[in-house]
Design a protein around this motif. Structure first.
Motif, PDB file in Angstrom:
ATOM      1  N   VAL A  55      -2.759   7.474   0.600  1.00 47.13           N
ATOM      2  CA  VAL A  55      -1.908   7.326   1.420  1.00 47.13           C
ATOM      3  C   VAL A  55      -1.930   6.418   2.627  1.00 47.13           C
ATOM      4  CG1 VAL A  55       0.012   8.259   2.941  1.00 47.13           C
ATOM      5  CG2 VAL A  55      -0.901   9.800   1.043  1.00 47.13           C
ATOM      6  N   GLY A  58       2.132   5.733   5.208  1.00 45.73           N
ATOM      7  CA  GLY A  58       3.240   6.676   4.666  1.00 45.73           C
ATOM      8  C   GLY A  58       3.628   6.379   3.204  1.00 45.73           C
ATOM      9  N   GLN A  59       2.760   5.579   2.472  1.00 50.16           N
ATOM     10  CA  GLN A  59       3.223   5.314   1.138  1.00 50.16           C
ATOM     11  C   GLN A  59       2.117   5.987   0.184  1.00 50.16           C
ATOM     12  OE1 GLN A  59       4.107   1.382  -0.178  1.00 50.16           O
ATOM     13  NE2 GLN A  59       3.780   1.750  -2.052  1.00 50.16           N
ATOM     14  N   LYS A  60       2.468   6.925  -0.733  1.00 54.26           N
ATOM     15  CA  LYS A  60       1.502   7.493  -1.471  1.00 54.26           C
ATOM     16  C   LYS A  60       1.303   6.579  -2.829  1.00 54.26           C
ATOM     17  CE  LYS A  60       0.227  12.109  -3.176  1.00 54.26           C
ATOM     18  NZ  LYS A  60       0.479  13.256  -3.323  1.00 54.26           N
ATOM     19  N   THR A  97       7.251   0.536   2.057  1.00 57.99           N
ATOM     20  CA  THR A  97       7.531   1.131   3.440  1.00 57.99           C
ATOM     21  C   THR A  97       7.024  -0.237   4.319  1.00 57.99           C
ATOM     22  OG1 THR A  97       6.749   2.515   5.208  1.00 57.99           O
ATOM     23  CG2 THR A  97       5.124   1.814   3.543  1.00 57.99           C
ATOM     24  N   LYS A  99       6.314   0.574   7.687  1.00 52.45           N
ATOM     25  CA  LYS A  99       5.398   1.324   8.867  1.00 52.45           C
ATOM     26  C   LYS A  99       4.118   0.566   9.015  1.00 52.45           C
ATOM     27  CE  LYS A  99       6.719   6.312   8.069  1.00 52.45           C
ATOM     28  NZ  LYS A  99       6.097   7.397   7.611  1.00 52.45           N
TER      29      LYS A  99
END
Length: 123
Positions: A55, A58-60, A97, A99
């Motif tokens: 991760v 916030g992205q898996k 994302t 973030k």
């Protein structure tokens, strides 16, 4: 509060001191010029989970079971994440994302769980 490495901004944290606490610091002096953001893509390390994923921001991202427990380098560009195993590119994934990357170091693996062997009852 900003943490830098040779003038390159690594991360920003809230100041833990109150205004009275800052006034009591000995030999305080004004800060120098603001640190420059890192040039080019940002590179961080991530440890691969037991399911073959990591991760970041916030992205898996799934990289595969064969990389379980390995520490891979992730290069974060504007629109993609590139995952490297040493110098070899493992995968390139579109960034979904916006973030910022919050963690720059890999967490240490947890020590193995120690279980107490079951005691045998007298027969």
């Amino acid at each position: 509060m900003q943490i830098t490495d040779h003038g390159v901004l690594l991360r920003s944290l809230p100041n833990p001191l109150t205004p009275t606490g800052m006034a009591r610091i000995r030999d305080a002096r004004p800060a120098g010029p603001a640190p420059a953001p890192p040039a080019g893509p940002q590179r961080v390390d991530r440890r691969i989970s037991s399911r073959g994923a990591l991760v970041i921001a916030g992205q898996k991202i799934h990289v595969g079971i064969r990389h379980v427990g390995a520490t891979l380098a992730v290069e974060a560009a504007d629109t993609t994440f590139r995952i490297y195993d040493g110098d070899q590119l493992v995968t390139e994934v579109a960034r979904s994302t916006t973030k910022p990357i919050a963690r720059h170091k890999v967490r240490k693996p947890e020590p193995p769980c120690r279980t107490i062997p079951a005691q045998r009852l007298p027969a």
